[in-house]
Design an enzyme around this catalytic site. Structure first.
Site, mmCIF file in Angstrom:
data_model
loop_
_atom_site.group_PDB
_atom_site.id
_atom_site.type_symbol
_atom_site.label_atom_id
_atom_site.label_comp_id
_atom_site.label_asym_id
_atom_site.label_seq_id
_atom_site.Cartn_x
_atom_site.Cartn_y
_atom_site.Cartn_z
ATOM 1 N N GLU A 62 0.824 -1.212 0.000
ATOM 2 C CA GLU A 62 0.000 0.000 0.000
ATOM 3 C C GLU A 62 0.861 1.267 0.000
ATOM 4 O O GLU A 62 0.554 2.232 -0.704
ATOM 5 C CB GLU A 62 -0.951 0.006 1.208
ATOM 6 C CG GLU A 62 -2.051 -1.046 1.156
ATOM 7 C CD GLU A 62 -3.001 -0.841 -0.008
ATOM 8 O OE1 GLU A 62 -3.108 0.295 -0.528
ATOM 9 O OE2 GLU A 62 -3.628 -1.822 -0.434
ATOM 10 N N TYR A 110 8.610 10.784 -3.998
ATOM 11 C CA TYR A 110 7.906 10.975 -2.719
ATOM 12 C C TYR A 110 8.650 10.228 -1.608
ATOM 13 O O TYR A 110 8.120 9.327 -0.966
ATOM 14 C CB TYR A 110 6.458 10.500 -2.808
ATOM 15 C CG TYR A 110 5.635 11.248 -3.831
ATOM 16 C CD1 TYR A 110 5.036 12.463 -3.518
ATOM 17 C CD2 TYR A 110 5.461 10.753 -5.119
ATOM 18 C CE1 TYR A 110 4.286 13.157 -4.460
ATOM 19 C CE2 TYR A 110 4.725 11.446 -6.070
ATOM 20 C CZ TYR A 110 4.139 12.637 -5.735
ATOM 21 O OH TYR A 110 3.406 13.331 -6.660
ATOM 22 N N TYR A 131 -6.931 6.077 4.092
ATOM 23 C CA TYR A 131 -6.994 5.102 3.003
ATOM 24 C C TYR A 131 -6.167 3.856 3.312
ATOM 25 O O TYR A 131 -6.661 2.712 3.226
ATOM 26 C CB TYR A 131 -6.511 5.734 1.688
ATOM 27 C CG TYR A 131 -6.136 4.704 0.662
ATOM 28 C CD1 TYR A 131 -7.125 4.025 -0.044
ATOM 29 C CD2 TYR A 131 -4.803 4.368 0.431
ATOM 30 C CE1 TYR A 131 -6.788 3.039 -0.963
ATOM 31 C CE2 TYR A 131 -4.460 3.395 -0.473
ATOM 32 C CZ TYR A 131 -5.455 2.732 -1.177
ATOM 33 O OH TYR A 131 -5.123 1.751 -2.064
ATOM 34 N N ASP A 149 -9.774 6.066 -2.688
ATOM 35 C CA ASP A 149 -8.612 6.616 -3.378
ATOM 36 C C ASP A 149 -9.070 7.143 -4.731
ATOM 37 O O ASP A 149 -10.275 7.233 -4.998
ATOM 38 C CB ASP A 149 -7.507 5.561 -3.524
ATOM 39 C CG ASP A 149 -7.867 4.462 -4.515
ATOM 40 O OD1 ASP A 149 -9.050 4.357 -4.912
ATOM 41 O OD2 ASP A 149 -6.962 3.700 -4.918
ATOM 42 N N CYS A 197 -12.981 1.043 -15.179
ATOM 43 C CA CYS A 197 -13.491 2.422 -15.202
ATOM 44 C C CYS A 197 -12.305 3.381 -15.165
ATOM 45 O O CYS A 197 -12.131 4.169 -14.236
ATOM 46 C CB CYS A 197 -14.421 2.632 -14.005
ATOM 47 S SG CYS A 197 -15.398 4.152 -14.072
ATOM 48 N N CYS A 253 -18.978 -2.860 -19.609
ATOM 49 C CA CYS A 253 -19.019 -2.651 -18.157
ATOM 50 C C CYS A 253 -20.236 -3.348 -17.557
ATOM 51 O O CYS A 253 -21.358 -3.167 -18.048
ATOM 52 C CB CYS A 253 -19.070 -1.156 -17.852
ATOM 53 S SG CYS A 253 -19.269 -0.797 -16.091
#
Length: 346
Positions: free
Chosen positions: A33, A78, A116, A134, A188, A198
């Site tokens: 994650e 990051y 999250y 998210d 999506c 879909c």
């Protein structure tokens, strides 16, 4: 079947085979994650595998030198994620005895873990019904339910979290959370979603109203600032070079770089020697220099664009302590510096 049931069924048939989906080990889920935040699977997967191989347990990560952690992270960007990961690993190993927190309330207290990530770990590993929200989830929910509240507004964050919580499968929260994220990532999609095939297309409001390309809505981004960076690649006759640790707070904290001089505009060869930062560094010592790249390299970060030049400076003796050029690649650096080192013929 309702929205939740359709997504969960779709996931059982269409989910990608990923290593962290074969385990409920919270250490591995946590690693995945953190690594996958703001990172695509194709880029993040080799890093996940490298971390699991190098640091198979939280104790291994906790006992690692920060420099080694940052080096393994190099290229992901990051870098605060890596520093926070290391800090939390030490907390889990040294304070919690290696026992990973097993509730959302405790998980969210870990440094670098927000709602999250805590929701994902708590639902996947400990079956707690905490909904993840998210970018993928925002997109799926805003399109399906036709919601145009900006997803990066205070109102939008609360609205989508409340909606996501109402939809979660309380018996299998981990499967549902992974399903809606996977659906957003592969079905999506932001551009050219597969609406024709879909499983939700007969009840999707965005499809009915022709608003697929308009949703989700985001408020205008923060203005991007422009900075001019000049890295001084100072090489001595005995093949030593100055490579220093960036100690100031920011995205590159604790990474290594060449001496940096920041200017308000592009620095030219004509005024190079008269720049105050360069004059103070050499303090009258003689040196020769050349410009590696005439045109500034543009390195784009989330809120700033760095217009960068590398100056090659040759001296008899370094004006401050350096390292051997042969050691350059052993230090953790930003991808900007790493790319230069790979390209330049030392």
């Amino acid at each position: 079947m309702n929205f939740t049931e359709i997504l969960t069924h779709w996931y059982s048939v269409n989910k990608r085979s990923l290593p962290w989906r074969t385990t409920k080990n919270p250490y591995h889920i946590w690693l995945s994650e953190i690594i996958m935040q703001q990172t695509q699977i194709t880029q993040g997967l080799p890093y996940y595998e490298a971390f699991v191989n190098r640091f198979p347990s939280v104790f291994d990560l906790a006992n690692a030198n920060e420099q080694d952690v940052l080096k393994l992270w190099q290229g992901l960007g990051y870098y605060s994620r890596a520093r926070n990961l290391h800090t939390s690993a030490k907390y889990i190993a040294n304070v919690l005895g290696g026992e990973f927190p097993n509730t959302y309330t405790e998980i969210v207290k870990l440094k670098g873990v927000g709602d999250y990530t805590a929701s994902a770990i708590a639902s996947i590993c400990f079956n707690e019904p905490h909904a993840v929200v998210d970018g993928n989830v925002y997109r799926v929910l805003s399109r399906y339910f036709g919601i145009d509240t900006p997803i990066n507004s205070t109102k939008g964050i609360k609205e989508f979290k409340k909606l996501a919580t109402s939809l979660i499968d309380s018996k299998h929260p981990g499967d549902y959370n992974q399903a809606v994220m996977e659906f957003g990532a592969t079905q999506c999609k932001p551009k050219s979603p597969y609406c024709i095939v879909c499983p939700l297309n007969t009840s999707c409001i965005a499809i009915q109203k022709g608003k697929v390309d308009e949703l989700p809505v985001k408020l205008k981004k923060t203005k991007v600032t422009k900075k001019h960076f000049n890295f001084l690649v100072i090489i001595s006759e005995d093949n030593n070079i100055i490579f220093e640790k960036r100690t100031s707070k920011g995205i590159w904290q604790n990474l290594y770089q060449f001496p940096l001089v920041e200017t308000k505009s592009a620095l030219t060869s004509e005024v190079f020697e008269s720049n105050p930062g360069i004059k103070s560094l050499f303090n009258g010592s003689k040196f020769t220099y050349s410009l590696y790249n005439t045109n500034e390299l543009v390195h784009k970060l989330s809120h700033q664009h760095l217009y960068t030049k590398f100056w090659i400076i040759e001296v008899k003796k370094l004006p401050k302590k350096g390292i051997s050029i042969s050691e350059l690649k052993t230090y953790p650096t930003s991808i900007l510096i790493s790319n230069f080192i790979d390209r330049f013929d030392f």
